[in-house]
Design a protein around this motif. Sequence first.
Motif, PDB file in Angstrom:
ATOM      1  N   TYR A 209       0.808  -1.232   0.000  1.00  0.00           N
ATOM      2  CA  TYR A 209       0.000   0.000   0.000  1.00  0.00           C
ATOM      3  C   TYR A 209       0.838   1.277   0.000  1.00  0.00           C
ATOM      4  O   TYR A 209       0.323   2.346   0.201  1.00  0.00           O
ATOM      5  CB  TYR A 209      -0.990  -0.032   1.160  1.00  0.00           C
ATOM      6  N   SER A 210       2.152   1.126  -0.202  1.00  0.00           N
ATOM      7  CA  SER A 210       2.966   2.335  -0.355  1.00  0.00           C
ATOM      8  C   SER A 210       3.940   2.052  -1.485  1.00  0.00           C
ATOM      9  O   SER A 210       4.723   1.096  -1.435  1.00  0.00           O
ATOM     10  CB  SER A 210       3.643   2.650   0.988  1.00  0.00           C
ATOM     11  N   GLU A 211       3.891   2.854  -2.527  1.00  0.00           N
ATOM     12  CA  GLU A 211       4.617   2.546  -3.768  1.00  0.00           C
ATOM     13  C   GLU A 211       6.114   2.719  -3.596  1.00  0.00           C
ATOM     14  O   GLU A 211       6.604   3.809  -3.314  1.00  0.00           O
ATOM     15  CB  GLU A 211       4.120   3.444  -4.905  1.00  0.00           C
ATOM     16  N   THR A 212       6.834   1.661  -3.817  1.00  0.00           N
ATOM     17  CA  THR A 212       8.280   1.687  -3.736  1.00  0.00           C
ATOM     18  C   THR A 212       8.792   0.440  -4.435  1.00  0.00           C
ATOM     19  O   THR A 212       8.024  -0.345  -4.997  1.00  0.00           O
ATOM     20  CB  THR A 212       8.737   1.740  -2.257  1.00  0.00           C
ATOM     21  N   TRP A 213      10.065   0.282  -4.458  1.00  0.00           N
ATOM     22  CA  TRP A 213      10.631  -0.962  -4.989  1.00  0.00           C
ATOM     23  C   TRP A 213      11.769  -1.389  -4.079  1.00  0.00           C
ATOM     24  O   TRP A 213      12.290  -0.593  -3.282  1.00  0.00           O
ATOM     25  CB  TRP A 213      11.118  -0.783  -6.443  1.00  0.00           C
ATOM     26  N   GLY A 214      12.124  -2.672  -4.156  1.00  0.00           N
ATOM     27  CA  GLY A 214      13.209  -3.146  -3.321  1.00  0.00           C
ATOM     28  C   GLY A 214      13.577  -4.580  -3.623  1.00  0.00           C
ATOM     29  O   GLY A 214      12.854  -5.301  -4.322  1.00  0.00           O
ATOM     30  N   PHE A 215      14.746  -4.953  -3.132  1.00  0.00           N
ATOM     31  CA  PHE A 215      15.239  -6.323  -3.273  1.00  0.00           C
ATOM     32  C   PHE A 215      15.547  -6.890  -1.894  1.00  0.00           C
ATOM     33  O   PHE A 215      15.932  -6.152  -0.977  1.00  0.00           O
ATOM     34  CB  PHE A 215      16.523  -6.351  -4.110  1.00  0.00           C
ATOM     35  N   CYS A 216      15.388  -8.211  -1.776  1.00  0.00           N
ATOM     36  CA  CYS A 216      15.786  -8.914  -0.557  1.00  0.00           C
ATOM     37  C   CYS A 216      16.946  -9.831  -0.925  1.00  0.00           C
ATOM     38  O   CYS A 216      16.941 -10.446  -1.993  1.00  0.00           O
ATOM     39  CB  CYS A 216      14.623  -9.747  -0.018  1.00  0.00           C
ATOM     40  N   LEU A 217      17.887  -9.942  -0.039  1.00  0.00           N
ATOM     41  CA  LEU A 217      19.028 -10.813  -0.344  1.00  0.00           C
ATOM     42  C   LEU A 217      19.687 -11.305   0.942  1.00  0.00           C
ATOM     43  O   LEU A 217      19.359 -10.838   2.031  1.00  0.00           O
ATOM     44  CB  LEU A 217      20.047 -10.078  -1.216  1.00  0.00           C
ATOM     45  N   ARG A 218      20.576 -12.260   0.757  1.00  0.00           N
ATOM     46  CA  ARG A 218      21.341 -12.790   1.874  1.00  0.00           C
ATOM     47  C   ARG A 218      22.262 -11.690   2.387  1.00  0.00           C
ATOM     48  O   ARG A 218      22.901 -10.991   1.579  1.00  0.00           O
ATOM     49  CB  ARG A 218      22.156 -14.006   1.457  1.00  0.00           C
ATOM     50  N   HIS A 219      22.370 -11.558   3.676  1.00  0.00           N
ATOM     51  CA  HIS A 219      23.227 -10.524   4.241  1.00  0.00           C
ATOM     52  C   HIS A 219      24.687 -10.757   3.835  1.00  0.00           C
ATOM     53  O   HIS A 219      25.437  -9.808   3.575  1.00  0.00           O
ATOM     54  CB  HIS A 219      23.093 -10.490   5.763  1.00  0.00           C
ATOM     55  N   ASP A 220      25.061 -12.026   3.753  1.00  0.00           N
ATOM     56  CA  ASP A 220      26.425 -12.365   3.304  1.00  0.00           C
ATOM     57  C   ASP A 220      26.731 -11.758   1.940  1.00  0.00           C
ATOM     58  O   ASP A 220      27.844 -11.264   1.708  1.00  0.00           O
ATOM     59  CB  ASP A 220      26.574 -13.896   3.177  1.00  0.00           C
ATOM     60  N   VAL A 221      25.753 -11.833   1.045  1.00  0.00           N
ATOM     61  CA  VAL A 221      25.956 -11.292  -0.305  1.00  0.00           C
ATOM     62  C   VAL A 221      26.090  -9.778  -0.241  1.00  0.00           C
ATOM     63  O   VAL A 221      26.984  -9.187  -0.839  1.00  0.00           O
ATOM     64  CB  VAL A 221      24.796 -11.708  -1.232  1.00  0.00           C
TER      65      VAL A 221
END
Lengths: 417, 417, 417
Positions: A115-127
């Motif tokens: 409900y709030s327009e944005t973009w993002g990625f999730c990744l391994r903290h190690d990476v």
Amino acid sequence: MKELVERLYPVCRSITGNGLRRTLEIIGEQVELAVSEVPTGTQVLDWTVPREWNIRDAWVKDAGGRKVIDFAEHNLHIVGYSTPVHATMSLAELREHLHTLPEQPDLIPYRTSYYSETWGFCLRHDVLESLPDGDYEVFIDSTLDDGSLSYGEHVVPGELTDEFIVSCHICHPSLANDNMAGVAVAVELATRLAETKPRYTYRFIFAPGTIGAITWLARNFDRVDRVRGGFTLACAGDRGSLTYKRSRRGDAPVDRAMEHVLRESGREHKVIDFSPYGYDERQYCSPGFNLGVGSLTRTPYAGYPEYHTSGDNPDFVTEESMTDTLDTLWAAVGVLERDRRYVNLSPYGEPQLGRRGLYESLGGRSDTKQAQMAMLWVLNLSDGEHSLLDIAHRAGIPFATVADAADALRGAGLVKE
Amino acid sequence: MKELVERLYPVCRSITGNGLRRTLEIIGEQVELAVSEVPTGTQVLDWTVPREWNIRDAWVKDAGGRKVIDFAEHNLHIVGYSTPVHATMSLAELREHLHTLPEQPDLIPYRTSYYSETWGFCLRHDVLESLPDGDYEVFIDSTLDDGSLSYGEHVVPGELTDEFIVSCHICHPSLANDNMAGVAVAVELATRLAETKPRYTYRFIFAPGTIGAITWLARNFDRVDRVRGGFTLACAGDRGSLTYKRSRRGDAPVDRAMEHVLRESGREHKVIDFSPYGYDERQYCSPGFNLGVGSLTRTPYAGYPEYHTSGDNPDFVTEESMTDTLDTLWAAVGVLERDRRYVNLSPYGEPQLGRRGLYESLGGRSDTKQAQMAMLWVLNLSDGEHSLLDIAHRAGIPFATVADAADALRGAGLVKE
Amino acid sequence: MKELVERLYPVCRSITGNGLRRTLEIIGEQVELAVSEVPTGTQVLDWTVPREWNIRDAWVKDAGGRKVIDFAEHNLHIVGYSTPVHATMSLAELREHLHTLPEQPDLIPYRTSYYSETWGFCLRHDVLESLPDGDYEVFIDSTLDDGSLSYGEHVVPGELTDEFIVSCHICHPSLANDNMAGVAVAVELATRLAETKPRYTYRFIFAPGTIGAITWLARNFDRVDRVRGGFTLACAGDRGSLTYKRSRRGDAPVDRAMEHVLRESGREHKVIDFSPYGYDERQYCSPGFNLGVGSLTRTPYAGYPEYHTSGDNPDFVTEESMTDTLDTLWAAVGVLERDRRYVNLSPYGEPQLGRRGLYESLGGRSDTKQAQMAMLWVLNLSDGEHSLLDIAHRAGIPFATVADAADALRGAGLVKE
């Protein structure tokens, strides 16, 4: 059930979109499914059906053109409902769009932003830690357009139109226990029920969390009075023991049935009070509806480290656990189906059971003595105020033994409904 | 507060008389006090206002003319309501009028004889043991005449005429914890309340024990229906933890408020059931009135060795303990003031809090997550049957957090009173 | 009481017949007994009065003519309601009619076959093991003819026709604890009651188990509404502690009285919930009657190894245990007799007890302080909603002290019924 989980796992689901439709399609191959599509912008209770989100591709490339984050590799890499983007930016700028779990550095988190327009990625903290400074090319090929929200329903019709619902959320991409395991158990329960001619009607609802349940409630507003209660079913396959969370009512039929079954099982379990958080029991149990819907899980939400991470993959769930969840639900359904109040037609003194062959009828049972006590209990408490479950509870005898006793007594004309 | 205790301590109080008036005078310097004088002989419920007692001097001299007991040295030396006497007698005769504590030989006990005419002295057992045989001159310069019984009231007016009372007994001479500490805390509570504009009216009653409360009740017989409850306040300054004794009703507003506050405090405390003994809750909770008045003390009456002895002096009470008692009362008053029932105006499904900025509004709080849960709880249970305190109790969330959530939801138009 | 047990023990009882009559005759020598004879074939509720069984002799002789089992030696040797037989048969054939206790080889079991015609002998397993193969002569000189079922009633009349019942089963041959001890205690209780002028009427019912209680209920069908409750009394003399089994109602007057008495006794005891098994409380508490009849035993049925064997002989019961059972019943009767609701006639504030000499009246008691508290409690809770037993329970004060306080207050005109 494990196979179904494995098949559903790779589909990239969200609260709308093609992944959701594909999920309903696969479920529909197992049980007949009525799929509803509700257009973007439709008012549903206090909410509005959002725009439909679809995604084709998404990645981040380093200065050398190497993909360091790739949606094609894992659905969880993309924040749900990310808007399209194609840009080059410094690591510092990029970092504001990256989500990791510093304390679980080898797991990808699950994040959304409906409900709030944005973009993002999730990744391994190690990476993340290994990324050198420099420019990164970011690409998200997604759409956020008018479309529709999809949900599916499967009904096992009963003698009565009064119904119990079993509700599973199906909006989580590539999480196995949460909630493809719940879906798999629900599908199997529906299949088992179809093999009987149940007294009550059972409605299985497969819908995205929150907005899906709200949409279903909005579209069934005038018909929810036929719902006697039900269960939300989630986290149905991990190795932990069962947890039952009571409905807001606390003593709804499902609460009493499930608590009896869990207590009689003699196995480790937890029964916890309702709270307005968790799965869609929040919606079914909102005060206007107050439907008497509890929630069955194994380890509850947020109760295991793999929760909402890439650690919740098909290896995390077992056929054995799902079978146990299914059997428990089946036993609870057995109580719901058979529980009722009888009236003793010979209430003055004990009727002479021996004369009617009722004692002898128990000869073949392994639990003769308990079965005989069950008869005495049913006779003693069938005064119109106690249901068979009340009696089982007070007698400390398994419900099925009490229900069998009631059947025998009814056969002998000693009790009637 | 300690200063007020020290100032009030040396005044020789009883259930009537000039010491009582002087006490009300000193309290009246702190808060505005309406003092009532009720003439001797007035019928008050089942009782009669007794004659007024005053004392100027009292002593016992030994054969050598040396004062071995001297009222001027300590108020507790004289048995309250002692009749005048001037006589010489043997030690054996005198002994019948002497009271000591053989097991606490260095403390002077506190004794009275309001309703049976006699005279007597209290002294340290050590002193008694040291008295040689011989003649003793006894002198008590007291009067027991028609006069009046005095009590004082201070009112902090609220929006409503419904009132809560705080009642302190003020008949004990030179006992600090019992009950000048209660008086000091009550005065401070009244001062704090006056700085707010409370919803309810608060009435502080400073009156002699038993006969004073009975007199107040008799003179307010037709108006006690405006009393929603209250507290008797005593032993408010010793170093022990708090004890709350429920009203006869057991679940009166004050009972629920105080129990919540004590439980949420996480500190050691006791909550005990009503019994018809102790302080003036005995009178307020007599079955004809049944007012919903509980009793707050630190160590309860008779629960400490210094109780009703010269050991209960200003050193026995601490500012810190009185502050703790005050803060606890203040928190309970906060619950009484803010507790009410709301109705969820959007009861079907959860309303979309994000759209209304309600989630964001919590950003600055240290307890964001709990504050958000409090909103969900208020929405879920605001069905007209649960008060905010019910909700706080069921949710296991501090009342103030729940009340804040309700305020925010009311501000957003989601609930109304 | 032990003497009566010893006198009754050798009589060969069953659910009908001359042994039963002889038992009633002996009881009738102690207390006036109205004996009823109900003809064979009479319909009683769902049952029919069976044929009357009498036995004169029974034995088994070995090939050498020696009696290896002899009814004359012990009543338990014959299976109750055995049909007549005179035949010679092999040991194998005979064995099908023999009952032993392999795990208690030196005890004779107790067996009956009221409603299925057969014959049999009970014997020590040791004896069975010692029988050589060969032919055995079997002789049972019994009759099973139309006759009647006998039961007896003794009534201690009270001021009110409302009654409490004490019911003992008297169908067991040569078992001492079960239930001649119960009979002996009941007879003594009746004797004690007759020395008072009780408020309630007490009816003692001596009848065969099950069919006897059913017959009594059938013949008093229209009059059971005068029964306020009661006790079945059995196993009243063994060395174990007392067990009280609640009536089906769970909070009937007898339940509350007995639980208070047992709790106040401070001695080891058990209170268990009703179950539709055990003694004739099964019949009195059938849902049509629901009479509020509990069951008092020492060690409950089947709870001791000697139960229903020749080990339950007069040595198994003690005068001391029977006296304890009697005293406990007597105390419970005391509660039933004195419990009532008073109304405080001076409910506004505490009445001035000192003025009325009520404090002084307690001077001679060893429990002065508790007696004074009892007065305050009775005054405080006598609002028409609390009985003296409620008050005793809430105050944690023995019932008798509370009842004495109520008497004193009634004497002073402060409370009325």
